[in-house]
Design a protein around this motif. Structure first.
Motif, PDB file in Angstrom:
ATOM      1  N   ARG A 116      65.213  20.047  65.465  1.00 43.81           N
ATOM      2  CA  ARG A 116      66.586  20.275  64.984  1.00 43.81           C
ATOM      3  C   ARG A 116      66.981  21.740  65.125  1.00 43.81           C
ATOM      4  O   ARG A 116      68.092  22.052  65.576  1.00 43.81           O
ATOM      5  N   LEU A 117      66.080  22.632  64.756  1.00 47.17           N
ATOM      6  CA  LEU A 117      66.404  24.060  64.798  1.00 47.17           C
ATOM      7  C   LEU A 117      66.655  24.509  66.230  1.00 47.17           C
ATOM      8  O   LEU A 117      67.564  25.293  66.497  1.00 47.17           O
ATOM      9  N   PHE A 118      65.867  23.991  67.163  1.00 40.06           N
ATOM     10  CA  PHE A 118      66.093  24.299  68.582  1.00 40.06           C
ATOM     11  C   PHE A 118      67.476  23.796  69.005  1.00 40.06           C
ATOM     12  O   PHE A 118      68.216  24.486  69.703  1.00 40.06           O
ATOM     13  N   ALA A 119      67.830  22.590  68.578  1.00 36.60           N
ATOM     14  CA  ALA A 119      69.097  21.982  68.992  1.00 36.60           C
ATOM     15  C   ALA A 119      70.308  22.695  68.376  1.00 36.60           C
ATOM     16  O   ALA A 119      71.430  22.544  68.875  1.00 36.60           O
ATOM     17  N   ILE A 120      70.098  23.476  67.323  1.00 35.23           N
ATOM     18  CA  ILE A 120      71.216  24.253  66.761  1.00 35.23           C
ATOM     19  C   ILE A 120      71.732  25.251  67.796  1.00 35.23           C
ATOM     20  O   ILE A 120      72.879  25.698  67.716  1.00 35.23           O
ATOM     21  N   GLY A 121      70.925  25.548  68.808  1.00 33.89           N
ATOM     22  CA  GLY A 121      71.411  26.377  69.920  1.00 33.89           C
ATOM     23  C   GLY A 121      72.671  25.825  70.562  1.00 33.89           C
ATOM     24  O   GLY A 121      73.453  26.579  71.163  1.00 33.89           O
ATOM     25  N   ASN A 122      72.905  24.519  70.440  1.00 35.25           N
ATOM     26  CA  ASN A 122      74.125  23.922  71.006  1.00 35.25           C
ATOM     27  C   ASN A 122      75.383  24.348  70.271  1.00 35.25           C
ATOM     28  O   ASN A 122      76.494  24.044  70.714  1.00 35.25           O
ATOM     29  N   ARG A 148      68.211  30.711  72.193  1.00 38.64           N
ATOM     30  CA  ARG A 148      67.540  30.526  70.900  1.00 38.64           C
ATOM     31  C   ARG A 148      67.186  31.860  70.252  1.00 38.64           C
ATOM     32  O   ARG A 148      67.190  31.986  69.017  1.00 38.64           O
ATOM     33  N   ALA A 149      66.890  32.867  71.078  1.00 36.78           N
ATOM     34  CA  ALA A 149      66.586  34.192  70.516  1.00 36.78           C
ATOM     35  C   ALA A 149      67.771  34.721  69.725  1.00 36.78           C
ATOM     36  O   ALA A 149      67.599  35.425  68.720  1.00 36.78           O
ATOM     37  N   LYS A 150      68.987  34.374  70.143  1.00 37.11           N
ATOM     38  CA  LYS A 150      70.182  34.833  69.426  1.00 37.11           C
ATOM     39  C   LYS A 150      70.243  34.262  68.015  1.00 37.11           C
ATOM     40  O   LYS A 150      70.960  34.781  67.161  1.00 37.11           O
ATOM     41  N   LEU A 151      69.538  33.152  67.774  1.00 41.63           N
ATOM     42  CA  LEU A 151      69.520  32.525  66.448  1.00 41.63           C
ATOM     43  C   LEU A 151      68.207  32.797  65.711  1.00 41.63           C
ATOM     44  O   LEU A 151      67.930  32.183  64.684  1.00 41.63           O
ATOM     45  N   GLY A 152      67.381  33.683  66.281  1.00 42.74           N
ATOM     46  CA  GLY A 152      66.126  34.008  65.621  1.00 42.74           C
ATOM     47  C   GLY A 152      65.044  32.963  65.811  1.00 42.74           C
ATOM     48  O   GLY A 152      64.066  32.936  65.072  1.00 42.74           O
ATOM     49  N   PHE A 153      65.224  32.092  66.809  1.00 46.88           N
ATOM     50  CA  PHE A 153      64.213  31.061  67.083  1.00 46.88           C
ATOM     51  C   PHE A 153      63.425  31.516  68.304  1.00 46.88           C
ATOM     52  O   PHE A 153      63.970  31.584  69.405  1.00 46.88           O
ATOM     53  N   GLY A 154      62.134  31.810  68.084  1.00 45.47           N
ATOM     54  CA  GLY A 154      61.360  32.333  69.212  1.00 45.47           C
ATOM     55  C   GLY A 154      59.926  31.867  69.262  1.00 45.47           C
ATOM     56  O   GLY A 154      59.144  32.363  70.070  1.00 45.47           O
ATOM     57  N   ASP A 155      59.561  30.900  68.401  1.00 42.37           N
ATOM     58  CA  ASP A 155      58.143  30.510  68.351  1.00 42.37           C
ATOM     59  C   ASP A 155      57.834  29.448  69.403  1.00 42.37           C
ATOM     60  O   ASP A 155      57.540  28.296  69.095  1.00 42.37           O
ATOM     61  N   PHE A 156      57.904  29.845  70.667  1.00 43.47           N
ATOM     62  CA  PHE A 156      57.631  28.918  71.758  1.00 43.47           C
ATOM     63  C   PHE A 156      56.153  28.935  72.118  1.00 43.47           C
ATOM     64  O   PHE A 156      55.493  29.981  72.062  1.00 43.47           O
ATOM     65  N   THR A 157      55.656  27.783  72.513  1.00 48.20           N
ATOM     66  CA  THR A 157      54.286  27.707  73.002  1.00 48.20           C
ATOM     67  C   THR A 157      54.235  28.242  74.434  1.00 48.20           C
ATOM     68  O   THR A 157      55.273  28.419  75.089  1.00 48.20           O
ATOM     69  N   ALA A 158      53.021  28.479  74.915  1.00 52.42           N
ATOM     70  CA  ALA A 158      52.858  28.955  76.296  1.00 52.42           C
ATOM     71  C   ALA A 158      53.440  27.936  77.272  1.00 52.42           C
ATOM     72  O   ALA A 158      54.094  28.297  78.262  1.00 52.42           O
ATOM     73  N   GLU A 159      53.240  26.655  76.969  1.00 51.51           N
ATOM     74  CA  GLU A 159      53.782  25.597  77.855  1.00 51.51           C
ATOM     75  C   GLU A 159      55.302  25.625  77.859  1.00 51.51           C
ATOM     76  O   GLU A 159      55.941  25.501  78.911  1.00 51.51           O
ATOM     77  N   GLU A 160      55.903  25.835  76.685  1.00 53.04           N
ATOM     78  CA  GLU A 160      57.367  25.883  76.611  1.00 53.04           C
ATOM     79  C   GLU A 160      57.915  27.118  77.318  1.00 53.04           C
ATOM     80  O   GLU A 160      58.942  27.055  77.996  1.00 53.04           O
ATOM     81  N   ARG A 161      57.236  28.247  77.169  1.00 51.86           N
ATOM     82  CA  ARG A 161      57.696  29.470  77.847  1.00 51.86           C
ATOM     83  C   ARG A 161      57.688  29.273  79.367  1.00 51.86           C
ATOM     84  O   ARG A 161      58.578  29.742  80.060  1.00 51.86           O
ATOM     85  N   LYS A 180      88.581  30.576  90.715  1.00 49.27           N
ATOM     86  CA  LYS A 180      87.421  31.310  90.213  1.00 49.27           C
ATOM     87  C   LYS A 180      87.297  31.088  88.707  1.00 49.27           C
ATOM     88  O   LYS A 180      88.297  30.904  88.008  1.00 49.27           O
ATOM     89  N   SER A 181      86.054  31.134  88.226  1.00 45.11           N
ATOM     90  CA  SER A 181      85.828  31.027  86.789  1.00 45.11           C
ATOM     91  C   SER A 181      84.670  31.915  86.389  1.00 45.11           C
ATOM     92  O   SER A 181      83.814  32.269  87.213  1.00 45.11           O
ATOM     93  N   LEU A 182      84.653  32.267  85.104  1.00 41.36           N
ATOM     94  CA  LEU A 182      83.537  33.006  84.520  1.00 41.36           C
ATOM     95  C   LEU A 182      82.423  32.010  84.244  1.00 41.36           C
ATOM     96  O   LEU A 182      82.620  31.058  83.490  1.00 41.36           O
ATOM     97  N   TYR A 183      81.254  32.246  84.832  1.00 39.63           N
ATOM     98  CA  TYR A 183      80.136  31.341  84.550  1.00 39.63           C
ATOM     99  C   TYR A 183      79.284  31.965  83.455  1.00 39.63           C
ATOM    100  O   TYR A 183      78.238  32.533  83.701  1.00 39.63           O
ATOM    101  N   LEU A 184      79.783  31.817  82.231  1.00 41.80           N
ATOM    102  CA  LEU A 184      79.109  32.349  81.055  1.00 41.80           C
ATOM    103  C   LEU A 184      78.372  31.230  80.343  1.00 41.80           C
ATOM    104  O   LEU A 184      78.702  30.052  80.508  1.00 41.80           O
ATOM    105  N   SER A 185      77.410  31.607  79.511  1.00 41.76           N
ATOM    106  CA  SER A 185      76.655  30.652  78.715  1.00 41.76           C
ATOM    107  C   SER A 185      75.788  31.471  77.775  1.00 41.76           C
ATOM    108  O   SER A 185      75.337  32.570  78.162  1.00 41.76           O
ATOM    109  N   SER A 186      75.552  30.969  76.565  1.00 41.38           N
ATOM    110  CA  SER A 186      74.650  31.720  75.686  1.00 41.38           C
ATOM    111  C   SER A 186      73.240  31.781  76.270  1.00 41.38           C
ATOM    112  O   SER A 186      72.427  32.607  75.844  1.00 41.38           O
ATOM    113  N   HIS A 187      72.947  30.918  77.246  1.00 38.08           N
ATOM    114  CA  HIS A 187      71.641  30.978  77.916  1.00 38.08           C
ATOM    115  C   HIS A 187      71.502  32.228  78.787  1.00 38.08           C
ATOM    116  O   HIS A 187      70.401  32.572  79.192  1.00 38.08           O
ATOM    117  N   ALA A 188      72.619  32.887  79.122  1.00 33.29           N
ATOM    118  CA  ALA A 188      72.567  34.111  79.933  1.00 33.29           C
ATOM    119  C   ALA A 188      72.066  35.256  79.066  1.00 33.29           C
ATOM    120  O   ALA A 188      72.673  35.568  78.035  1.00 33.29           O
TER     121      ALA A 188
END
Ligand SMILES: [Fe+2]
Length: 294
Positions: free
Chosen positions: A105-111, A175-188, A208-216
């Motif tokens: 759930r906490l990961f999905a809050i990134g949405n 996720r780092a923007k929300l303080g979520f960073g406890d990823f496993t080596a496999e997830e990284r 033309k459009s801005l290709y922005l995303s919080s993933h950037a």
């Protein structure tokens, strides 16, 4: 009643009436839907009582599907839906809401951050199709922002500055923007960054459009704080209310958006209430920039 497309709110969202998407559609209706997407970028269809199979069939009538494998923290044995669906609900395999502290759930809050679907993939998504099966008693709107209008509104100096820029995108950055960073080596390894250009040209409309995303999270060749500050400035400018449509869901709504021309974000809702929304996704045509060898 023939199919009709009617603009709602800002100039990039429209409601489509007079069409039953649970049934196979003639070629002229498919063409009209694509034309509507090219013009508006967000289309809303009410009262579509899809089964999973019908939603999948409609999606595949529009193009090639993108599979949702390995993009969340659900393990393969925890999937509630087949991998032809992105399960963006708050429900576990037994259709129960995740606990408040559940890592999935906490990961999905990134949405809840502005993003474009699958911008963290080398070949990012084309259309997303989100269908509401059940909704919470309050909250849970999805907001959309028009990245073509946002680009058009930039001054020429900014347009010239960003034209050649390439960003790195990863779900770890959002996720780092929300303080979520406890990823496993496999997830990284699974979430390692991909490259996307910052300015896109829509292949159908030529806009033309801005290709922005919080993933950037970074810009190739730029110092990190300077890159993050520019991306924050652009996102702030692009998500002013004049560029935003907020969708209040009804059960049976199908909302379809073009990830090449829009960003979107989910809004909060009571964590213990089910929000069963099911997303199918169309695969993009190719990378926005050549990728480094992996
Ligand atoms: Fe999304």
């Amino acid at each position: 009643m023939p199919m009709s497309i009617r603009q709602v709110g800002p100039c990039f969202a429209a409601e489509v009436d007079g069409i039953d998407l649970t049934q196979p559609l003639p070629a002229q209706d498919i063409a009209a839907i694509h034309a509507g997407m090219d013009r508006f970028a967000v289309l809303i269809f009410h009262d579509q009582n899809f089964s999973d199979e019908q939603q999948l069939a409609f999606t595949q009538s529009l193009g090639s599907i993108e599979l949702a494998i390995g993009t969340s923290l659900r393990r393969p044995d925890e999937y509630r839906l087949p991998p032809t669906f992105a399960d963006v609900s708050n429900l576990d395999r037994d259709h129960k809401p995740f606990g408040r502290d559940d890592r999935r759930r906490l990961f999905a809050i990134g949405n809840r951050l502005w993003h474009s679907d699958s911008s963290f993939k080398a070949v990012p998504a084309k259309y997303s199709l989100l269908h509401a099966r059940s909704i919470p008693s309050k909250g849970g709107n999805t907001e959309f922002a028009d990245m073509r209008a946002a680009y058009d509104a930039l001054d020429q100096e900014t347009k010239d500055l960003i034209e050649p820029l390439i960003c790195q995108h990863s779900q770890m950055f959002s996720r780092a923007k929300l303080g979520f960073g406890d990823f496993t080596a496999e997830e990284r390894e699974r979430f390692k960054p991909v490259l996307q250009r910052l300015v896109r040209v829509h292949p159908s409309s030529g806009r033309k459009s801005l290709y922005l995303s919080s993933h950037a999270g970074s810009i190739v060749g730029w110092p990190e704080p300077e890159a993050k500050a520019l991306l924050l400035d652009l996102t702030e400018a692009a998500t002013q209310r004049e560029f935003v449509y907020s969708h209040k869901w009804r059960v049976g709504d199908l909302v379809m958006w073009d990830n090449r021309a829009t960003m979107h974000r989910a809004r909060p809702f009571p964590h213990d209430e089910p929000r069963d929304v099911r997303r199918t996704t169309l695969m993009g045509d190719g990378p926005t920039v050549a990728q480094q060898a992996t």
